[in-house]
Design a protein around this motif. Structure first.
Motif, mmCIF file in Angstrom:
data_model
loop_
_atom_site.group_PDB
_atom_site.id
_atom_site.type_symbol
_atom_site.label_atom_id
_atom_site.label_comp_id
_atom_site.label_asym_id
_atom_site.label_seq_id
_atom_site.Cartn_x
_atom_site.Cartn_y
_atom_site.Cartn_z
ATOM 1 N N THR A 108 -9.374 7.347 -0.888
ATOM 2 C CA THR A 108 -8.960 6.356 -1.877
ATOM 3 C C THR A 108 -9.190 4.964 -1.316
ATOM 4 O O THR A 108 -9.371 4.790 -0.108
ATOM 5 C CB THR A 108 -7.459 6.501 -2.230
ATOM 6 N N SER A 157 -10.554 4.649 3.548
ATOM 7 C CA SER A 157 -11.095 5.539 2.516
ATOM 8 C C SER A 157 -11.941 6.658 3.104
ATOM 9 O O SER A 157 -12.040 7.725 2.518
ATOM 10 C CB SER A 157 -11.896 4.755 1.481
ATOM 11 N N ILE A 180 -9.131 9.246 3.806
ATOM 12 C CA ILE A 180 -8.219 9.728 2.765
ATOM 13 C C ILE A 180 -8.822 9.716 1.363
ATOM 14 O O ILE A 180 -8.204 10.200 0.439
ATOM 15 C CB ILE A 180 -6.881 8.949 2.770
ATOM 16 N N GLU A 219 -0.519 4.242 0.661
ATOM 17 C CA GLU A 219 -1.061 5.076 1.737
ATOM 18 C C GLU A 219 -0.862 4.383 3.082
ATOM 19 O O GLU A 219 -1.279 3.240 3.261
ATOM 20 C CB GLU A 219 -2.564 5.318 1.519
ATOM 21 N N GLU A 220 -0.254 5.088 4.000
ATOM 22 C CA GLU A 220 0.018 4.537 5.331
ATOM 23 C C GLU A 220 -1.260 4.097 6.048
ATOM 24 O O GLU A 220 -1.282 3.072 6.731
ATOM 25 C CB GLU A 220 0.762 5.577 6.185
ATOM 26 N N GLU A 221 -2.346 4.850 5.881
ATOM 27 C CA GLU A 221 -3.601 4.511 6.552
ATOM 28 C C GLU A 221 -4.139 3.164 6.069
ATOM 29 O O GLU A 221 -4.649 2.370 6.862
ATOM 30 C CB GLU A 221 -4.649 5.610 6.338
ATOM 31 N N HIS A 222 -4.032 2.900 4.773
ATOM 32 C CA HIS A 222 -4.472 1.607 4.229
ATOM 33 C C HIS A 222 -3.564 0.487 4.742
ATOM 34 O O HIS A 222 -4.034 -0.599 5.073
ATOM 35 C CB HIS A 222 -4.471 1.614 2.700
ATOM 36 N N ARG A 223 -2.288 0.769 4.797
ATOM 37 C CA ARG A 223 -1.335 -0.224 5.302
ATOM 38 C C ARG A 223 -1.708 -0.609 6.733
ATOM 39 O O ARG A 223 -1.793 -1.787 7.070
ATOM 40 C CB ARG A 223 0.088 0.341 5.252
ATOM 41 N N GLN A 246 0.811 -1.214 0.000
ATOM 42 C CA GLN A 246 0.000 0.000 0.000
ATOM 43 C C GLN A 246 0.844 1.262 0.000
ATOM 44 O O GLN A 246 1.800 1.377 0.757
ATOM 45 C CB GLN A 246 -0.956 0.007 1.202
#
Length: 173
Positions: A114, A109, A112, A62-66, A60
Motif C-alpha cells: 500500500t 509499499s 506491504i 501502517e507502522e511501516e509507512h509511519r 499513517q
C-alpha cells in the motif's frame, strides 16, 4: 565529520564575538553574522519541515509507512543542520540521500503493498521538502548566505503548501 556551527551560541555580539568567547582569543572558525544567520535560517526551516513530515507519519495506519516518514523527518533535520558545514564538500551521506529520495512517497509499499496515506498536494509538497533539504548542504560550496536563505525560504513555502493541502482535504491531524 566536523561539528556543525549551529551548535555554537546564537549570533555574535556587535563586537563580532560570541558573548561567552574570550576577547583575547580570536576564533579562526568564527562565521560572520550574515552566514551564521543563514545557517540558523536553514536549520529553522528544516525543523519546521521535519515537524510537518512527523505529522504525516503520525497519521499513517501502517507502522511501516509511519517509520519511513519518521526516518525522512530525521533526515530533513540532519540535512538542514548537521550537514550544512562551511568548508565541507557539501555532499550528503549516502544514507541521507537515500532517505530523502523521491521514493519516500512510496513508504514501505515494497513490503506491504500500500501507499502512505497522503493527499495529492501533500505528495508534491513532500517531494519538494525532501529535494530542498537534500540540496541545503551544497550551499557551502557557493554563496552560502544567499543560497541557503533562498532554499530555506522555498523549504518553508513547500511545508506551508503541504500543510494547506492537508487542511483543504480534511487530512490534517
Amino acid at each position: 565529520m566536523t561539528t556543525s556551527p549551529l551548535s555554537w551560541p546564537p549570533l555574535p555580539s556587535p563586537s563580532g564575538r560570541a558573548e561567552d568567547e574570550p576577547a583575547s582569543e580570536p576564533d579562526d572558525q568564527a562565521l560572520d553574522p550574515g552566514r551564521l544567520a543563514a545557517l540558523h535560517r536553514g536549520r529553522d526551516a528544516g525543523e519546521a519541515a521535519a515537524a510537518w513530515v512527523r505529522e504525516l507519519a503520525a497519521r499513517q495506519g501502517e507502522e511501516e509507512h509511519r517509520r519511513a516518514l519518521e526516518r525522512a523527518a530525521e533526515a530533513i533535520t540532519l540535512a538542514s543542520n548537521r550537514e550544512v558545514i562551511p568548508g565541507s564538500d557539501g555532499l550528503l551521506s549516502e544514507e541521507l540521500r537515500y532517505t530523502l529520495a523521491a521514493d519516500v512517497l512510496l513508504g514501505a509499499s515494497h513490503t506491504i503493498g500500500t501507499l502512505p496515506e497522503l493527499g495529492g498536494g501533500e505528495r508534491l509538497a513532500l517531494v519538494a521538502v525532501c529535494a530542498l533539504a537534500a540540496a541545503l548542504p551544497s550551499c557551502v560550496l557557493g554563496d552560502l548566505e544567499r543560497e541557503l536563505t533562498l532554499l530555506a525560504d522555498e523549504l518553508d513555502a513547500a511545508t506551508t503548501a503541504g500543510r494547506a493541502a492537508a487542511a483543504g482535504t480534511g487530512l490534517a491531524g
